[in-house]
Design a protein around this motif. Structure first.
Motif, PDB file in Angstrom:
ATOM      1  N   PRO A 183      87.307  79.177 123.212  1.00  0.00           N
ATOM      2  CA  PRO A 183      87.815  79.997 122.311  1.00  0.00           C
ATOM      3  C   PRO A 183      88.623  79.315 121.359  1.00  0.00           C
ATOM      4  CG  PRO A 183      88.944  80.513 124.322  1.00  0.00           C
ATOM      5  CD  PRO A 183      88.013  79.549 124.570  1.00  0.00           C
ATOM      6  N   LEU A 184      88.061  78.381 120.546  1.00  0.00           N
ATOM      7  CA  LEU A 184      88.975  77.539 119.552  1.00  0.00           C
ATOM      8  C   LEU A 184      88.000  76.858 118.493  1.00  0.00           C
ATOM      9  CD1 LEU A 184      88.392  74.202 119.832  1.00  0.00           C
ATOM     10  CD2 LEU A 184      89.801  74.802 122.018  1.00  0.00           C
ATOM     11  N   VAL A 185      88.437  77.047 117.375  1.00  0.00           N
ATOM     12  CA  VAL A 185      87.607  76.241 116.269  1.00  0.00           C
ATOM     13  C   VAL A 185      88.604  75.144 115.745  1.00  0.00           C
ATOM     14  CG1 VAL A 185      85.825  78.080 115.628  1.00  0.00           C
ATOM     15  CG2 VAL A 185      88.234  78.099 114.514  1.00  0.00           C
ATOM     16  N   LEU A 244      84.588  72.574 106.759  1.00  0.00           N
ATOM     17  CA  LEU A 244      83.826  72.713 107.869  1.00  0.00           C
ATOM     18  C   LEU A 244      84.653  73.350 109.084  1.00  0.00           C
ATOM     19  CD1 LEU A 244      83.232  69.589 106.973  1.00  0.00           C
ATOM     20  CD2 LEU A 244      81.362  69.999 108.556  1.00  0.00           C
ATOM     21  N   ALA A 245      83.902  74.054 109.980  1.00  0.00           N
ATOM     22  CA  ALA A 245      84.631  74.548 111.604  1.00  0.00           C
ATOM     23  C   ALA A 245      83.951  74.006 112.630  1.00  0.00           C
ATOM     24  CB  ALA A 245      84.674  76.185 111.362  1.00  0.00           C
ATOM     25  N   GLU A 273      88.725  88.044 119.720  1.00  0.00           N
ATOM     26  CA  GLU A 273      89.994  88.008 119.885  1.00  0.00           C
ATOM     27  C   GLU A 273      90.405  86.780 120.651  1.00  0.00           C
ATOM     28  OE1 GLU A 273      92.104  90.167 118.399  1.00  0.00           O
ATOM     29  OE2 GLU A 273      90.422  91.362 117.610  1.00  0.00           O
ATOM     30  N   GLY A 274      91.781  86.344 120.241  1.00  0.00           N
ATOM     31  CA  GLY A 274      92.528  85.419 120.978  1.00  0.00           C
ATOM     32  C   GLY A 274      91.835  83.887 120.544  1.00  0.00           C
ATOM     33  N   ILE A 275      91.270  83.657 119.509  1.00  0.00           N
ATOM     34  CA  ILE A 275      90.615  82.417 119.004  1.00  0.00           C
ATOM     35  C   ILE A 275      91.726  81.492 118.526  1.00  0.00           C
ATOM     36  CG2 ILE A 275      89.090  81.232 117.095  1.00  0.00           C
ATOM     37  CD1 ILE A 275      87.579  83.100 119.377  1.00  0.00           C
ATOM     38  N   LEU A 276      91.720  80.231 119.176  1.00  0.00           N
ATOM     39  CA  LEU A 276      92.861  79.203 118.588  1.00  0.00           C
ATOM     40  C   LEU A 276      92.203  78.444 117.619  1.00  0.00           C
ATOM     41  CD1 LEU A 276      95.324  77.545 119.286  1.00  0.00           C
ATOM     42  CD2 LEU A 276      93.933  75.980 120.811  1.00  0.00           C
ATOM     43  N   VAL A 277      93.165  78.247 116.514  1.00  0.00           N
ATOM     44  CA  VAL A 277      92.670  77.462 115.211  1.00  0.00           C
ATOM     45  C   VAL A 277      93.398  76.164 115.456  1.00  0.00           C
ATOM     46  CG1 VAL A 277      92.556  77.384 112.771  1.00  0.00           C
ATOM     47  CG2 VAL A 277      92.082  79.366 113.788  1.00  0.00           C
TER      48      VAL A 277
END
Length: 258
Positions: A175-177, A194-195, A235-239
């Motif tokens: 859960p991260l981009v 970019l992601a 939900e809860g995505i780390l950037v």
């Protein structure tokens, strides 16, 4: 100095500046042979300024030589193309000549800059019709002529796109981009945003793209809001980012979805 079907005359580029090398050849019509009439040789000038290039080896000639190389690999370096041209013609063309030739070949294969941007709407429609779930958002701006708006023309502003496999695969990633931008150095410049995602085996792959005018709050907001809407709604995505001011402003914006 002179070159035609009856005579040829050449001299060192340093002639009169410490070098006396000169040659003159003429055609003897009766015998149909060339005759050396004057020769100040052998040439012993060791000037380092003498180029190995040839003025008649222009970028039009080089194009024909490097066309198959560029078609096979558009990222081939100028140095490799220089060496290939030298191996064929015996002269090493300048970097600028080969660079111009490569630009011409790229335009022949892929179209020039104007054609490429003009083809974007048609390209988007083509991919949408052939790839269910493809997402592309093209933003344009009006063309102004003085105080009037040209209703028949628009120019490119921003574009966001992602592919169905990217959207589907992200559901099974961590859960991260990681997001970042890189400057483009083509005719029109701009920045590619970019992601990047990562799976459980530490493999990374891009999940979303955007072509924008530069890194600012508006362009990052455009990219991040669409990334959130189409690729990372969980939900809860780390950037992970370099904390560019534009990124911070976009993430903290109330309507960003982050």
């Amino acid at each position: 100095m002179e070159s035609d079907n009856l005579k040829y005359q050449g001299r060192c580029k340093e002639f009169g500046n410490g070098c006396t090398w000169l040659i003159r050849i003429v055609m003897r019509k009766r015998k149909s042979t060339w005759e050396v009439r004057r020769y100040n040789g052998p040439h012993t000038c060791m000037a380092t300024s003498i180029s190995s290039d040839h003025k008649q080896l222009d970028y039009h000639v080089i194009c024909a030589r490097i066309f198959p190389l560029v078609r096979a690999d558009a990222s081939v370096s100028i140095k490799v193309l220089q060496e290939a041209t030298e191996a064929t013609y015996g002269f090493k063309p300048s970097y600028r000549k080969v660079w111009l030739a490569k630009q011409k070949v790229v335009a022949q294969i892929y179209g020039d800059w104007e054609e490429s941007y003009a083809d974007l709407p048609r390209w988007i429609l083509g991919v949408i019709f052939t790839m269910d779930g493809f997402v592309a958002l093209l933003k344009t701006s009006p063309v102004r002529v003085g105080d009037q708006v040209d209703e028949d023309r628009v120019y490119f502003h921003r574009m966001f796109w992602t592919f169905p496999p990217c959207i589907e695969a992200f559901r099974y990633c961590k859960p991260l981009v990681s997001i970042d931008g890189t400057h483009l150095y083509g005719k029109y410049g701009g920045t590619l945003l970019l992601a990047i995602a990562q799976d459980g085996n530490l493999n990374i792959f891009p999940v979303a793209f955007a072509l924008v005018e530069g890194e600012n709050a508006e362009s990052w907001s455009f990219f991040l809001s669409n990334l959130r809407r189409h690729v990372t709604p969980q939900e809860g995505i780390l950037v992970i980012s370099d904390r560019h001011n534009g990124i911070k402003a976009a993430l903290e914006s109330p309507g960003s979805g982050w």
